[in-house]
Design an enzyme around this catalytic site. Structure first.
Site, mmCIF file in Angstrom:
data_model
loop_
_atom_site.group_PDB
_atom_site.id
_atom_site.type_symbol
_atom_site.label_atom_id
_atom_site.label_comp_id
_atom_site.label_asym_id
_atom_site.label_seq_id
_atom_site.Cartn_x
_atom_site.Cartn_y
_atom_site.Cartn_z
ATOM 1 C CB SER A 120 -0.882 0.012 1.256
ATOM 2 O OG SER A 120 -1.488 1.270 1.462
ATOM 3 C CE1 TYR A 160 -4.557 -2.265 4.708
ATOM 4 C CE2 TYR A 160 -3.629 -0.111 4.205
ATOM 5 C CZ TYR A 160 -4.099 -1.345 3.791
ATOM 6 O OH TYR A 160 -4.109 -1.642 2.449
ATOM 7 C CE LYS A 168 -1.571 -3.960 3.080
ATOM 8 N NZ LYS A 168 -1.613 -5.238 2.316
#
Length: 242
Positions: free
Chosen positions: A134, A147, A151
């Protein structure tokens, strides 16, 4: 551009919600093993792409994943696409969200990649792995503390995998998209004000379509990228340039 994927066996995780990759690979003539935790998604994929091999398993469950994929057979290429995005303000992050996020977004990548890489090495054949990361791996985004952390870890895992698997002729790369208009992306960025705060940071002024990410994945799987490994390929409209 001829990608040379026809006849190659490709395992794709997160295939239910990330069906664009499965559909594109199927169109090239690749033989696809589609992994999802949602049986209904797999059933519809089988109807859309006859001949794919569906596997229903929750990759957050280590033992179940081993049972489901331990005897999957020869795999030439791997796309680690499965992910969860459990968004919470930093001060409200829960143990449950942390554990689930790292189980699916990082630990499952290690486990599935080990299964595939060990098979490639045992067969003495080259291969390629693409990890779907991401833009948030290298930039902070509000309410994405867990999150973004998964990543960021995935980017570094990609580099270490490339280092250790390179001598076995296995290439490992990541693609790092901006928000993509998948169901997960639409759910997380449906609020116009929130979307504007992100779009204002993207020089091209738009979110990615599924095809933008799929094209990058197929390129990195193919021999056209035969000298590329350990890379993080941005598909983010210039977000990292700001």
């Amino acid at each position: 551009m001829e990608l040379g994927l026809a006849g190659r066996r490709v395992l794709v995780t997160g295939a239910g919600k990330g069906r664009g990759t499965v559909q594109a690979l199927h169109a090239t003539g690749a033989r696809v093993v589609a992994v999802s935790r949602t049986q209904a998604d797999l059933d519809s994929l089988v109807r859309e792409c006859p001949g794919i091999e569906p596997v229903c398993v929750d990759l957050g469950d280590w033992e179940a994943t081993e049972r489901a994929l331990g005897s999957v057979g020869p795999v030439d290429l791997l796309v680690n696409n499965a992910a969860v995005a459990l968004l919470q303000p930093f001060l409200e992050v829960t143990k449950e969200a942390f554990d689930r996020s790292f189980e699916v977004n990082l630990r499952a990548v290690i486990q599935v990649s080990q299964i595939v890489a060990r098979g490639l090495i045992a067969r003495g054949v080259p291969g390629a792995i693409v990890n779907v990361s991401s833009q948030g791996s290298q930039r902070a985004v509000t309410n994405h503390s867990v999150y973004c952390s998964t990543k960021g870890a995935l980017d570094m895992l990609t580099k270490v995998m490339a280092l250790e698997l390179g001598p076995h002729k296995i290439r490992v790369n990541a693609v790092n998209p901006t928000v993509v208009m998948t169901p997960m992306g639409q759910a997380a960025w449906s609020d116009p004000y929130k979307a504007k705060t992100m779009l204002d940071r993207i020089p091209l002024g738009k979110f990615a379509e599924v095809e933008h990410v799929v094209d990058a994945i197929l390129f990195l799987l193919s021999d056209r990228s035969g000298m590329t490994t350990g890379s993080t390929l941005p598909v983010e409209g210039g977000f990292w340039a700001c």
